[in-house]
Design an enzyme around this catalytic site. Structure first.
Site, PDB file in Angstrom:
ATOM      1  N   CYS A  96      -6.637  -4.277 -13.519  1.00 46.25           N
ATOM      2  CA  CYS A  96      -6.573  -3.153 -12.593  1.00 46.25           C
ATOM      3  C   CYS A  96      -5.475  -3.331 -11.555  1.00 46.25           C
ATOM      4  O   CYS A  96      -5.422  -2.601 -10.571  1.00 46.25           O
ATOM      5  CB  CYS A  96      -7.917  -2.933 -11.903  1.00 46.25           C
ATOM      6  SG  CYS A  96      -8.499  -4.355 -10.962  1.00 46.25           S
TER       7      CYS A  96
ATOM      8  N   HIS B 235       0.816  -1.218   0.000  1.00 46.67           N
ATOM      9  CA  HIS B 235       0.000   0.000   0.000  1.00 46.67           C
ATOM     10  C   HIS B 235       0.850   1.267   0.000  1.00 46.67           C
ATOM     11  O   HIS B 235       0.477   2.268  -0.609  1.00 46.67           O
ATOM     12  CB  HIS B 235      -0.955  -0.012   1.196  1.00 46.67           C
ATOM     13  CG  HIS B 235      -2.059  -1.008   1.041  1.00 46.67           C
ATOM     14  ND1 HIS B 235      -2.994  -0.914   0.037  1.00 46.67           N
ATOM     15  CD2 HIS B 235      -2.355  -2.131   1.724  1.00 46.67           C
ATOM     16  CE1 HIS B 235      -3.832  -1.943   0.123  1.00 46.67           C
ATOM     17  NE2 HIS B 235      -3.460  -2.685   1.127  1.00 46.67           N
TER      18      HIS B 235
ATOM     19  N   ASP C 286      -2.982  -9.489  -6.387  1.00 47.87           N
ATOM     20  CA  ASP C 286      -3.310 -10.719  -5.659  1.00 47.87           C
ATOM     21  C   ASP C 286      -3.105 -11.964  -6.511  1.00 47.87           C
ATOM     22  O   ASP C 286      -2.740 -13.020  -5.989  1.00 47.87           O
ATOM     23  CB  ASP C 286      -4.751 -10.671  -5.153  1.00 47.87           C
ATOM     24  CG  ASP C 286      -4.855 -10.006  -3.782  1.00 47.87           C
ATOM     25  OD1 ASP C 286      -3.831  -9.955  -3.076  1.00 47.87           O
ATOM     26  OD2 ASP C 286      -5.949  -9.538  -3.419  1.00 47.87           O
TER      27      ASP C 286
ATOM     28  N   GLU D  30      -8.587 -12.763  -9.677  1.00 45.75           N
ATOM     29  CA  GLU D  30      -7.395 -12.679  -8.846  1.00 45.75           C
ATOM     30  C   GLU D  30      -7.091 -13.979  -8.103  1.00 45.75           C
ATOM     31  O   GLU D  30      -6.118 -14.057  -7.359  1.00 45.75           O
ATOM     32  CB  GLU D  30      -7.530 -11.526  -7.844  1.00 45.75           C
ATOM     33  CG  GLU D  30      -8.821 -11.522  -7.073  1.00 45.75           C
ATOM     34  CD  GLU D  30      -9.075 -10.201  -6.346  1.00 45.75           C
ATOM     35  OE1 GLU D  30      -8.121  -9.417  -6.153  1.00 45.75           O
ATOM     36  OE2 GLU D  30     -10.243  -9.958  -5.960  1.00 45.75           O
TER      37      GLU D  30
END
Length: 572
Positions: free
Chosen positions: A504, A191, A457, A433
């Site tokens: 994405c 993140h 992921d 994912e």
């Protein structure tokens, strides 16, 4: 003589500045018996007063960068510092037990923390334990005469060096002063790395030992293009990197000229370049960088940036704002993706050995349907103000998708029956994912309107490697033929059913991966807004026949490194 470090290049760009060590200091102390209790009480009040001044500065910064609601946490901390009951209890401890202020503060606040943490049936009161813990750390730092670093207190040109940066840390960074950051841990999809690209500042993560190799005030060079760090550079090295920075700035200016251009290959084939966003406030960045859509609205940030579950109206206003702001361009909203490393203090989740493999995302939505249905109603209402699409995260089986779709259909029909307007062109798709879902993509494609490949992921699950663990960061292999074959399978099965396939994950803006993804037939590339114009520039130079041949070769190779070399050699 300069020293060098290397890590994972997380965000492009070059910065040269002094290091600001965002590292918790040693706050240990010994309990002492004192005789001058009056002096000790004065020390206590001075530490509370200095802490309050700091928090007022931090709050003022937070209001500007995050808004009034998010800055409320700092107001809560200030309130604690003015609580007469708390202060009185600490004073009594000093006077009665003749102990130093540090020890009295710890004893009293530990009592309050334990009391609040025991309120397991009241998440709000449990949160207060964390507030008191934060305030205690700040007060103790002043008693010990130790500086407690804070991102929002940075007021000179700096490069932040930290073991890791939390979302709240990065939210406090002021781009006027913070020119880059470096962390010990993390990978390109952590993140903190994603946030660095949103902030448009260079970043290097996963260095391993930056916080022990760099000292506060050291001059350092950060090359976010290569992952190289130079500590105490020579004059010649500074000149060299100043020239590199100027060159990069010129490239950025060239990319900016493409803001209003269509995304087409050299032979005229159109691709959609979209943005990943977390809040409506990110909309300006999307438009400034020529976004043709929003391929991922991370709706969980509406939940994470709130002290309670956001209401239907609050969500509706956020989705409406983005839908209207995109002026008819598609906005793909991912339903709440909580769990793994994203927690809500007001929504307790079970303790799990492997939270990334546990109770998260669509699994929570399907079991706590009141939360899910509230979000779906907000999205359905917002669909009247733009082109909204909805996608479900972490789908592993056909039944999961069908169950989620059925709940959506129920809420849609209820609104229609009640005479509420609902758009009739809402696409409902899913994230790809989980490898199990990829294997049955041909079955899922019969029910989903589109696929969006979440490579962050998908890579993690394919290689059984935690994407935030620096010890296995070598297994973050976006070009590995095994992963490319999974991506090809998703795209091919979507197209076979007349559906579109997007991506994405961060790989969509990876300049090595882009030619291969074009060759595999990916329709939409959704990425950090700051990567869009660079990607558009690259695509304009590529011919679809050439990239198809390149992708076919890549699929037959054996390693991540071979594929990377193949792409790099094709540019020579």
């Amino acid at each position: 003589m300069s020293n060098r470090l290397s890590g994972i290049a997380a965000s492009n760009g070059i910065a040269i500045a002094k290091a600001y060590m965002l590292v918790d200091p040693d706050l240990s102390f010994n309990e002492e018996t004192i005789t001058d209790t009056k002096r000790e009480v004065e020390r206590l009040h001075d530490s509370f007063s200095e802490s309050k001044k700091e928090l007022e500065i931090i709050k003022e910064h937070a209001v500007k960068s995050l808004g009034e609601e998010e800055a409320a946490v700092f107001e809560a901390h200030i309130t604690i510092l003015t609580d007469p009951e708390l202060i009185g209890a600490i004073e009594t401890k000093i006077n009665d037990d003749k102990v130093n202020a540090e020890s009295a503060v710890k004893t009293v606040t530990d009592m309050y923390i334990g009391m609040f943490e025991a309120m397991t049936d009241n998440p709000y009161m449990q949160e207060r334990a964390g507030d008191i813990r934060d305030v205690t750390k700040r007060v103790t730092s002043h008693l010990l005469g130790v500086i407690l670093p804070s991102p929002s207190l940075i007021d000179s040109t700096s490069i932040v060096v930290s073991h890791d940066l939390t979302p709240s840390d990065t939210a406090q960074l002021d781009r006027q002063f913070v020119k880059a950051f470096i962390t010990d841990i993390g990978g390109r999809t952590s993140h903190s790395a994603i946030m660095s690209r949103t902030l448009e500042i260079p970043a290097i993560v996963g260095t391993g030992d930056a916080t022990t190799s760099i000292k506060d005030g050291d001059t350092i060079i950060v090359d976010g293009n290569t992952g190289d760090i130079i500590i105490d550079p020579s004059d010649d090295e500074i000149k060299q990197y100043e020239a590199e920075a100027a060159k990069f700035a010129a490239e950025q200016a060239e990319w900016k000229s493409l803001k209003d251009a269509k995304t087409v290959s050299a032979d005229g084939k159109h691709f959609d370049i979209a943005a990943n966003v977390g809040t409506p406030d990110d909309l300006d960045g999307v438009l400034d960088n020529g976004g043709e859509a929003i391929g991922l609205f991370r709706s969980e940030f509406l939940y994470m940036n709130s002290s309670e579950l956001p209401t239907e109206d609050e969500q509706f206003e956020a989705y409406k704002k983005v839908a209207e702001g995109m002026n008819g361009k598609q906005v793909v909203v991912r339903t709440m993706d909580i769990g793994g490393d994203k927690h809500l203090p007001y929504l307790p989740l079970p303790e799990e050995m492997n939270p990334f493999l546990g109770y998260r995302a669509i699994r929570i939505s399907l079991s706590q349907q009141d939360i899910f249905r509230t979000q779906l109603r907000a999205l359905l209402r917002a669909s009247n103000y733009g082109k909204i699409a909805i996608m479900f995260p972490m789908i592993a089986t056909v039944n999961e998708f069908k169950q989620a779709r059925a709940i959506y259909d129920e809420e849609r029909q209820k609104m229609i029956d009640a005479g509420q307007p609902v758009a009739d062109n809402i696409e409902v798709g899913m994230m790809m994912e989980i490898p199990a879902a990829v294997i049955i993509a041909d079955k899922l494609a019969k029910y989903a309107d589109f696929f969006s490949i979440g490579t962050n992921d998908l890579i993690q699950y394919t290689f059984a490697a935690d994407r935030g663990n620096e010890h296995v960061s070598y297994l973050y292999q976006p070009y590995n033929p095994s992963l490319l074959r999974l991506i090809k399978q998703v795209i091919d099965t979507a197209h076979a059913e007349g559906k579109w396939a997007g991506m994405c994950g961060e790989m969509a803006g990876d300049q090595i991966a882009v030619p291969i993804l074009m060759g595999l037939g990916l329709d939409e590339f959704s990425m950090s807004a700051t990567s869009m114009l660079q990607t558009r520039s690259l695509m304009k130079r590529l011919n679809t026949d050439d990239v198809k041949a390149l992708a076919d070769k890549a699929l037959e190779l054996e390693t991540n490194e071979e594929v990377q070399k193949l792409v790099e050699d094709s540019r020579k």
